[in-house]
Design an enzyme around this catalytic site. Structure first.
Site, PDB file in Angstrom:
ATOM      1  N   HIS A 171       0.791  -1.075   0.082  1.00 45.80           N
ATOM      2  CA  HIS A 171       0.064  -0.083   0.086  1.00 45.80           C
ATOM      3  C   HIS A 171       1.018   1.135  -0.198  1.00 45.80           C
ATOM      4  O   HIS A 171       1.619   1.638   0.918  1.00 45.80           O
ATOM      5  CB  HIS A 171      -0.801   0.058   1.248  1.00 45.80           C
ATOM      6  CG  HIS A 171      -1.715   1.412   1.283  1.00 45.80           C
ATOM      7  ND1 HIS A 171      -2.563   1.661   0.347  1.00 45.80           N
ATOM      8  CD2 HIS A 171      -1.786   2.134   2.177  1.00 45.80           C
ATOM      9  CE1 HIS A 171      -3.307   2.645   0.647  1.00 45.80           C
ATOM     10  NE2 HIS A 171      -2.829   3.188   1.826  1.00 45.80           N
ATOM     11  N   ASP A 173       0.852   5.160  -0.133  1.00 43.39           N
ATOM     12  CA  ASP A 173       0.170   6.384  -0.002  1.00 43.39           C
ATOM     13  C   ASP A 173       0.727   7.558  -0.651  1.00 43.39           C
ATOM     14  O   ASP A 173       1.963   7.842  -0.600  1.00 43.39           O
ATOM     15  CB  ASP A 173       0.103   6.989   1.335  1.00 43.39           C
ATOM     16  CG  ASP A 173      -0.684   6.014   2.322  1.00 43.39           C
ATOM     17  OD1 ASP A 173      -1.952   5.850   2.273  1.00 43.39           O
ATOM     18  OD2 ASP A 173      -0.230   5.383   3.211  1.00 43.39           O
ATOM     19  N   ASP A 286      -7.745   1.187   2.577  1.00 42.35           N
ATOM     20  CA  ASP A 286      -7.210   2.165   3.643  1.00 42.35           C
ATOM     21  C   ASP A 286      -8.333   3.273   3.755  1.00 42.35           C
ATOM     22  O   ASP A 286      -8.210   3.981   4.607  1.00 42.35           O
ATOM     23  CB  ASP A 286      -5.958   2.693   3.368  1.00 42.35           C
ATOM     24  CG  ASP A 286      -5.369   3.287   4.578  1.00 42.35           C
ATOM     25  OD1 ASP A 286      -5.607   3.068   5.655  1.00 42.35           O
ATOM     26  OD2 ASP A 286      -4.476   4.096   4.379  1.00 42.35           O
ATOM     27  N   ASP A 423       1.843  -1.074   4.222  1.00 42.72           N
ATOM     28  CA  ASP A 423       2.520   0.139   3.683  1.00 42.72           C
ATOM     29  C   ASP A 423       3.699   0.016   3.342  1.00 42.72           C
ATOM     30  O   ASP A 423       4.516  -0.246   4.285  1.00 42.72           O
ATOM     31  CB  ASP A 423       2.255   1.268   4.880  1.00 42.72           C
ATOM     32  CG  ASP A 423       0.718   1.639   5.149  1.00 42.72           C
ATOM     33  OD1 ASP A 423      -0.073   1.123   4.560  1.00 42.72           O
ATOM     34  OD2 ASP A 423       0.719   2.563   6.250  1.00 42.72           O
ATOM     35  N   HIS A 566      -6.622   9.269   0.091  1.00 33.29           N
ATOM     36  CA  HIS A 566      -7.480   9.226   1.490  1.00 33.29           C
ATOM     37  C   HIS A 566      -6.628   9.685   2.501  1.00 33.29           C
ATOM     38  O   HIS A 566      -7.140   9.752   3.648  1.00 33.29           O
ATOM     39  CB  HIS A 566      -7.750   7.782   1.697  1.00 33.29           C
ATOM     40  CG  HIS A 566      -6.715   6.925   1.611  1.00 33.29           C
ATOM     41  ND1 HIS A 566      -6.426   6.122   0.702  1.00 33.29           N
ATOM     42  CD2 HIS A 566      -5.660   6.513   2.692  1.00 33.29           C
ATOM     43  CE1 HIS A 566      -5.233   5.388   0.898  1.00 33.29           C
ATOM     44  NE2 HIS A 566      -4.830   5.596   2.092  1.00 33.29           N
TER      45      HIS A 566
END
Length: 1138
Positions: A171, A173, A286, A423, A566
């Site tokens: 993941h 971000d 998420d 993450d 997000h």
């Protein structure tokens, strides 16, 4: 002669309305016997009597409505006669009837024609039913703290083995604790590079990837050899899967559906152009709660499956206990299954490895081999993983299979999915080796021992869904029925009373900036596409900067898309990351201004050969300028030097171009700043129009002597460009506003020239302003609205709890009910009264609050505009809310929108803590009773609630001095002076069935739909440079008529060419949205200039002289019974000028 003509027009209107009403009566009285087969004489007779009774009831209502219509027309004729006899006419008794100005656009009809078929909707069952069942008691579930003990029998899989798909993922971000570029530099590029190397080492390895923002940046920096390897993994070997395919994994609470579509389209277009892949499955581990809007958009984009994770722990527990974690997610309005998308809800606390293999995180953590002893990450349960060897493999397999089997007991099939990642995982080659080599040893042992009745492998998420469909859905198999679920998954709580309702408001300055960019991007996209079509028609490209403008549009799309992440629009990033996002938004707004100016320049020129692009000397100047990413926009002041009489213009005035980015012909107020109060406004035909001069305020009692606010009523056709001229005037110019100032118990010193000022000694009389539709009263003490005790505006403070866990960027943990805002000193109240608008402005210590009424006959005259300028930079752990209190008997029910796309009914529940009853409000919220609806429209996403019957509450800003222990590591202390804008509608509900029952479905009125459109997409004004005043200009009218009232043109978006160079192709994406609306509201005197057409849009006939063809990919997103179009390649005429 004029009087005779006007009586003739109104007489004809009366005749037409009467005939139309009689036609409706006859139509409603017809009995359709073909729909009632003969099932017996009594049944048929009773059925016909019942139908006849219904028809008689409806006829009585129609007769009543008809009488009201005739009365309205009679009153209008009497008023018109009196105004003509008195020499008055038009707006507020001032002269608007001179010249052909009123012929530019039709006057709003007294009755808006609505087809009865446009009011037919389905009603479904939703998650509110689940909330009724749940106790939200949060009992300790043992090793699965938020769940329950899971048991199984060893022989349950003897007849059908358990299939296990372990899905490796990382993941990433696009901004959170680091900026997008910093994450890419430090981690993401290494993860993607490792994918190429490590998948090649073993064909059994799999990987999924979601964020195209990162993938595209990496793709641009790798060589053809790596690109070929990626394509091989995607197409030939099935080792790599692109999930969702959006620019980011978007937030689903604050994002508007325009931006959700745009970031999805940008990602999918990039994939098609560069890789040639089409995503099949959505992956959203998420986002902090989940919206059915995203499910619908994924379905419309061609995806068949999706996965979600962050859902309230009690809802997860309930779904797990009922084995409904895999379900078809269906839209509320869908009567069948056309919107169904297969959805998997992850059952446990998080998407990390300890919370994905099974219910016991202590065991699962031992199978996260990145946490092997000696590494930088360890297991918090203090039992580390062990490398898999021949000696321990049997024991470790038994431990792992116990978790797999227990997890599978929460589902209806014998197919289980186990994510393997977290993450920014797999950034180092060592982790790839640790995870894949150890798991492969486990899989090899499992698969070589058939007595275990388990088949385990690495898989992509679509591998899992394919197996699930085969097990549960495919014919010929012992299928298992999967449930259907409708509704949303807000508000999210991950433990205890920790509800994630704070991020609905956090960093509201940037939530507002997001919507400004959306509006600019949509306006620029449409105008640019129309310009390209127009250039093709005239066969004159000249030096129009098509390629450069396309580059600016692409950059703006991607910056807007990035902000839908997000941890971006949510306001949950580090301060420096927020600044990075804000800078991107700010620069894109500036760049889009260039696109709008360049396009408008071409379109308003009569002689296209006179077009010349000169970046250093712009032909047009935008009205609004934002000086920095963290500053509010300000207006340019237009210099007007010509002196003339408005009744005899003989000198060259200053020309202003007004762009209407909406699909509706529009009458709205435009405000610009000018350097003189002696000014008049005329149309491009030379006819004066109503205008008002007001003060520009240096502070709350000091008016500028250098700038003045000029407001005029503009009428601009749909998607068109109007021309207006400003000139100084000796007489006959704009009318001057009048001012009243009040302050209880304090001296006032007002500094202003050119205006009438009154400071009354007796300040006890309620303040009042009105327009032809509305009148509002305000308290002379506070300046806040008090409409005969029916509607009252107040402000309130929330603090944070004294417990260890406190409010932060994510969480809202208040210290109890809100405390009413009580300013330290009496506020200054300023009342402005004018011919175009009137307003009441109250200046408190923390809020400057303005109530405004527009004096226009159109849509914007129907609502109260509320503007709040909020500054809480000096506060400590405070959140400020605006509260509307009314006599609407809404009980415990209210309604909020989801992503500006659909309405979700809500219920305030006493069994939940206060913070759990707040929900995201992207574009509107309303309360209602059988006779009235009160709607608050918003121009920015904020958190809202209705904690008491008759109330609506909105959190305006939050200042929090600590972290809330969700990973951010800081509070929210970077507050800005923030402007928030709303419109308030009070509507009468004209008819309802007897005994109205709460529904899982609700719709806005047509008026609120269009009002929201106007609020979010204001008219855009631009001034012609003084050097270009001599050029011959003409207005631009691309559409022959407005689109139907319930059809919204979401976007007309150019598609980038696949050829090198980055210019636009001959394709454009036309996105239409047919909006559902509530027919239980009056369709009279709405100010709307459109009708409904049962969703039918004849695009070639809508466009004027549409003789230019461009290949257009048409995708209509709709939340009605059927889509307007499928996603197909078609040829649609584009709109070109006369």
């Amino acid at each position: 002669m004029k009087l005779s003509r006007q009586f003739t027009v109104f007489g004809s209107a009366i005749f037409c309305v009467v005939i139309f009403s009689l036609y409706l009566m006859l139509d409603h009285l017809q009995l359709d016997h073909t729909k009632s087969p003969n099932n017996g004489g009594d049944k048929l007779q009773n059925g016909q009597l019942s139908i006849l009774q219904d028809k008689i009831d409806r006829l009585e209502r129609l007769l009543s409505e008809n009488n009201e219509i005739i009365a309205n027309i009679r009153d209008s004729v009497i008023n018109l006669k009196e105004s003509v006899m008195d020499g008055r006419g038009g707006l507020d008794g001032r002269n608007m009837s001179q010249g052909p100005y009123l012929e530019l656009l039709a006057l709003p009809p007294l009755v808006l024609p609505i087809d009865s078929q446009d009011c037919q909707f389905a009603d479904g069952r939703g998650l509110l039913d689940v909330y009724d069942l749940l106790t939200f008691d949060n009992h300790d579930g043992g090793v699965w703290k938020q769940g329950f003990d899971i048991t199984y029998q060893e022989n349950e899989w003897d007849s059908e083995p358990l299939q296990v798909f372990v899905v490796p993922h990382s993941h990433n971000d696009p901004g959170w604790l680091k900026t997008f570029d910093e994450y890419y530099r430090d981690q993401t590029q290494h993860i993607l590079n490792n994918i190429v190397v490590k998948l090649h080492e073993d064909s059994r390895r799999k990987m999924i990837w979601s964020e195209i923002s990162y993938f595209s940046k990496w793709w641009d920096n790798i060589d053809d050899q790596k690109r070929d390897a990626v394509k091989r993994y995607l197409f030939e070997q099935g080792q790599l899967e692109i999930t969702t395919g959006g620019w980011v994994m978007p937030d689903e609470a604050n994002s508007h559906y325009f931006a959700l579509i745009d970031q999805l389209l940008e990602g999918h277009q990039w994939l098609e152009r560069n890789v040639g892949v089409k995503p099949q499955t959505g992956w959203a581990v998420d986002p902090f709660g989940h919206s059915p809007t995203q499910a619908y958009l994924l379905k419309q984009a061609g995806l068949a499956n999706m996965l979600i994770q962050r859902v309230h722990y009690s809802v997860k527990k309930h779904f797990a206990s009922q084995k409904t974690l895999e379900f078809f997610w269906r839209q509320n309005w869908d009567p069948a299954s056309s919107t169904d998308i297969l959805c998997h809800m992850m059952p446990f606390y998080s998407y990390d490895v300890p919370h994905t293999c099974g219910p016991d995180p202590k065991i699962c953590c031992q199978f996260d081999f990145k946490r092997l002893p000696g590494g930088r990450v360890s297991c918090p349960w203090r039992v580390p993983p062990q490398p898999i060897t021949d000696e321990n493999v049997q024991h470790r397999v038994q431990m792992l299979l116990d978790q797999y089997r227990k997890k599978s007991k929460l589902f209806r099939t014998k197919v289980v999915m186990v994510p393997l990642g977290d993450d920014f995982r797999y950034a180092e080659a060592l982790e790839w080796d640790q995870q894949f080599q150890n798991y492969q040893k486990l899989f090899d042992y499992i698969n070589s021992h058939p007595e275990l009745h388990v088949k385990a492998q690495f898989g992509t998420i679509t591998d899992y869904f394919n197996a699930l469909r085969k097990s549960a859905i495919d014919p010929g198999h012992a299928s298992v029925s999967l449930p259907v679920v409708s509704g949303d998954f807000f508000t999210y709580a991950d433990r205890d009373d920790h509800y994630w309702s704070g991020y609905f408001t956090s960093r509201p300055f940037y939530k507002r900036l997001d919507r400004v960019l959306e509006s600019h991007l949509r306006a620029a996209e449409i105008l640019y596409s129309l310009t390209l079509a127009n250039i093709q028609r005239f066969r004159k490209l000249n030096d129009f900067p098509a390629v450069e403008n396309n580059r600016l549009l692409t950059e703006a799309r991607r910056n807007l898309g990035l902000f839908q992440h997000h941890d971006a629009i949510t306001g949950t990033g580090k301060d420096m990351v927020v600044i990075d996002y804000g800078t991107r938004l700010f620069h894109s707004i500036l760049n889009l201004n260039h696109v709008i100016v360049n396009s408008a320049h071409w379109l308003v020129l009569k002689d296209k050969s006179a077009y010349s692009h000169n970046p250093s000397k712009a032909f047009l100047q935008m009205d609004d300028i934002q000086p920095a990413q963290d500053a509010l926009p300000r207006k340019n002041t237009y210099q007007i030097k010509t002196l003339a009489a408005c009744t005899n213009i003989s000198f060259s005035p200053r020309s202003v171009v007004v762009y209407n980015p909406t699909e509706q012909d529009r009458t709205s107020v435009v405000t610009v700043y000018v350097n003189t109060p002696h000014v008049c406004v005329i149309t491009d035909h030379g006819h004066p129009i109503p205008a008002q001069i007001s003060a520009v305020w240096d502070d709350y009692t000091t008016a500028s002597t250098e700038a003045f606010q000029l407001s005029f009523v503009a009428q601009v056709p749909a998607l068109g460009l109007g021309l207006y001229q400003l000139s100084t005037a000796v007489n006959g110019g704009a009318e001057t506003a009048e001012y009243v100032f009040l302050r209880q118990g304090g001296e006032l010193s007002v500094n202003m020239k050119h205006f009438t000022v009154n400071i009354p000694q007796d300040a006890s009389t309620p303040l009042s302003i009105h327009n032809p539709h509305l009148q509002i009263w305000s308290s002379p003490t506070t300046g806040l609205m008090e409409v005969k005790h029916q509607i009252k505006v107040e402000f309130a403070w929330y603090g944070t709890t004294s417990n260890r866990d406190k409010s932060g960027a994510y969480l809202f943990l208040p210290d109890g009910e809100a405390k009413m805002y009580s300013p330290a000193r009496p506020p200054v109240i300023r009342v402005t009264k004018g011919s175009v608008f009137s307003e009441i402005t109250t200046t408190f210590d923390h809020v400057t609050h303005t109530l405004r009424l527009y004096n226009v006959q159109g849509v914007e005259g129907q609502a109260v505009e509320i503007c709040n300028l909020v500054d809480i930079r000096g506060e400590f752990n405070h959140e400020i809310a605006m509260r509307l209190t009314s006599d609407v008997d809404s009980k415990d029910r209210f309604f909020t929108d989801l992503n500006g796309f659909q309405i979700q009914p809500r219920r305030t529940m006493a069994k939940l803590p206060l913070q759990a009853n707040f929900y995201p409000m992207t574009s509107m919220a309303y309360i209602q009773d059988p006779g009235t609806r009160l709607t608050l429209l918003t121009a920015q996403s904020l958190g809202s609630a209705s904690l008491v019957s008759g109330q609506l509450e909105v959190i305006m800003d939050r200042r929090l001095n600590q972290d809330d222990n969700r990973g951010l590591g800081q509070g929210v202390l970077d507050n800005k002076v923030t402007a928030s804008t709303f419109r308030l509608l009070l509507e009468k509900r004209t008819y309802l069935g007897k005994g109205e029952k709460p529904s899982h479905l609700s719709y806005p009125s047509l008026l609120s739909h269009v009002s929201s459109l106007y609020l979010n997409h204001p008219l855009i004004s631009m001034a012609i440079s003084t050097e270009a005043q001599s050029l011959s200009l003409s207005a631009f009218t691309p559409l022959a008529s407005s689109l139907p009232c319930d059809i919204h043109l979401v976007n007309l978006r150019s598609i980038q060419s696949k050829e090198d160079g980055g210019g636009p192709s001959d394709e454009a994406a036309l996105i239409l949205h047919r909006k559902g609306f509530d027919c239980a509201f009056s369709n009279r005197n709405t100010g709307l200039l459109c009708a409904t057409t049962q969703g039918k849009v004849k695009l070639p006939h809508t466009c004027r002289h549409s003789n230019t063809h461009r290949s257009t990919q048409t995708q209509a997103y709709t939340h009605r019974e059927t889509p307007l179009h499928a996603c197909t390649q078609t040829h649609t005429r584009t709109c070109t000028p006369k």
